[in-house]
Write an enzyme that holds these catalytic residues in place. Structure first.
Site, short mmCIF file in Angstrom:
data_model
loop_
_atom_site.label_atom_id
_atom_site.label_comp_id
_atom_site.label_asym_id
_atom_site.label_seq_id
_atom_site.Cartn_x
_atom_site.Cartn_y
_atom_site.Cartn_z
N PRO A 131 2.50 -2.16 -8.82
CA PRO A 131 3.35 -1.36 -7.91
C PRO A 131 3.11 0.14 -8.09
CG PRO A 131 4.66 -2.85 -9.29
CD PRO A 131 3.26 -2.90 -9.80
N GLU A 132 2.95 0.85 -6.97
CA GLU A 132 2.83 2.30 -6.99
C GLU A 132 4.08 2.88 -6.32
OE1 GLU A 132 -1.01 3.67 -5.61
OE2 GLU A 132 -2.03 2.00 -6.55
N ARG A 160 4.28 -11.67 -15.46
CA ARG A 160 3.40 -11.26 -16.56
C ARG A 160 4.11 -10.48 -17.65
NH1 ARG A 160 -2.38 -9.63 -14.24
NH2 ARG A 160 -2.82 -9.66 -16.46
N LYS A 204 6.73 5.88 -10.72
CA LYS A 204 6.86 4.43 -10.79
C LYS A 204 8.07 4.00 -11.62
CE LYS A 204 1.82 4.33 -10.72
NZ LYS A 204 0.63 4.02 -11.53
N ARG A 242 -11.87 2.11 -12.84
CA ARG A 242 -11.21 1.50 -11.69
C ARG A 242 -12.18 1.46 -10.52
NH1 ARG A 242 -5.59 1.65 -12.24
NH2 ARG A 242 -5.66 0.11 -10.59
N ARG A 267 -7.81 21.13 -14.70
CA ARG A 267 -8.63 19.97 -15.09
C ARG A 267 -10.08 20.22 -14.70
NH1 ARG A 267 -5.34 15.52 -16.00
NH2 ARG A 267 -7.29 14.56 -16.58
N HIS A 308 11.42 -18.14 -4.10
CA HIS A 308 10.87 -18.11 -5.45
C HIS A 308 11.39 -19.28 -6.27
CE1 HIS A 308 9.01 -14.33 -4.56
NE2 HIS A 308 10.14 -13.99 -3.99
#
Ligand SMILES: [Zn+2]
Length: 272
Positions: free
Chosen positions: A2-3, A124, A59, A260, A163, A93
């Protein structure tokens, strides 16, 4: 994983169910979820309390209680909340006995004389529900949230400039720079802004920064609409390797960046 949009979707649902509700019972079915607090302490601290607000930054979710204590929730990879009415057995569910499959923590709440269960489900088990008397570092260390705080261009420019070597995509995913952007929202917003994800973050100019900020808002709003059931697929590059770019028709390509997978358009996403 989830973002920002997925967690915001969860926040809106939770607010509907739990804001102003009184917690009358808590069952911790998996003690790992509430670490480092002992389950008995967690149950004791929450039982009888009213939830006054449910906020989100990046998040993370923050539930505030009427005694000003808080519960910070992170959904990990597969966490979410379900709402169960006392007689609701039509939940997809698959209920196992009394409990839902992968149910970890159950809150029984009363709101406007109705009694409901709010269930934290997490196959998980990488999510967390952290009880705290104060804000935790995971919350206070977050950068500004594009939805809750808006995007301050000068502040963002300063953070990106710092950066030197990191790619623009990796810096977007740094939670202390902007909160809530993960692999999907980064790939989508860089496509929208027409920027090659591998470009050094420090090289971004004002015009591209303006485009990128608008692109971030665009992809977040699109994903939110999709989650509410109002769009088919919100994604233009994510999961679309080897398919045509919806803007220029070139074949989308994929590469690895910081461990990624990233899909992008080699024709219309340019290096900075
Ligand atoms: Zn293209």
């Amino acid at each position: 994983m989830p973002e920002l949009p997925e967690v915001e979707h969860v926040r809106r649902r939770l607010a509907r169910w739990m804001k102003g509700a009184r917690i009358v019972r808590v069952d911790v079915l998996d003690t790992r979820m509430v670490r480092p607090t002992k389950p008995a302490v967690f149950v004791d601290a929450l039982t009888g309390r009213t939830v006054t607000s449910i906020e989100r930054r990046g998040k993370w979710l923050r539930l505030r209680l009427d005694d000003d204590h808080r519960v910070f929730a992170h959904l990990g990879m597969t966490g979410w909340f379900e709402h169960e009415r006392a007689a609701d057995r039509s939940n997809p569910h698959a209920a196992v006995g009394h409990h839902l499959r992968f149910e970890r923590v159950r809150f029984v709440v009363t709101k406007r004389a109705k009694r409901d269960a709010i269930v934290y489900v997490d196959p998980r088990r990488w999510g967390r529900l952290i009880f705290s008397r104060d804000d935790i570092a995971s919350w206070t260390d977050l950068g500004p949230d594009p939805l809750a705080d808006g995007i301050d261009l000068d502040a963002l420019a300063a953070r990106l400039a710092r950066r030197k070597r990191a790619s623009i995509k990796e810096v977007l995913m740094d939670q202390t720079v902007i909160a809530g952007i993960g692999n999907i929202q980064a790939a989508e917003s860089l496509w929208k802004a027409g920027i090659d994800p591998r470009s050094p973050a420090s090289r971004i100019g004002r015009a591209d920064l303006v485009k990128l900020a608008a692109a971030l808002r665009w992809t977040i709003e699109r994903t939110l609409k999709d989650l509410a059931g109002h769009a088919k697929s919100p994604f233009r590059v994510y999961g679309r390797n080897r398919l045509p770019c919806s803007r220029c028709g070139a074949t989308l390509e994929r590469f690895e960046l910081g461990g990624r997978t990233t899909t992008y358009c080699p024709a219309c996403q340019r290096p900075l």
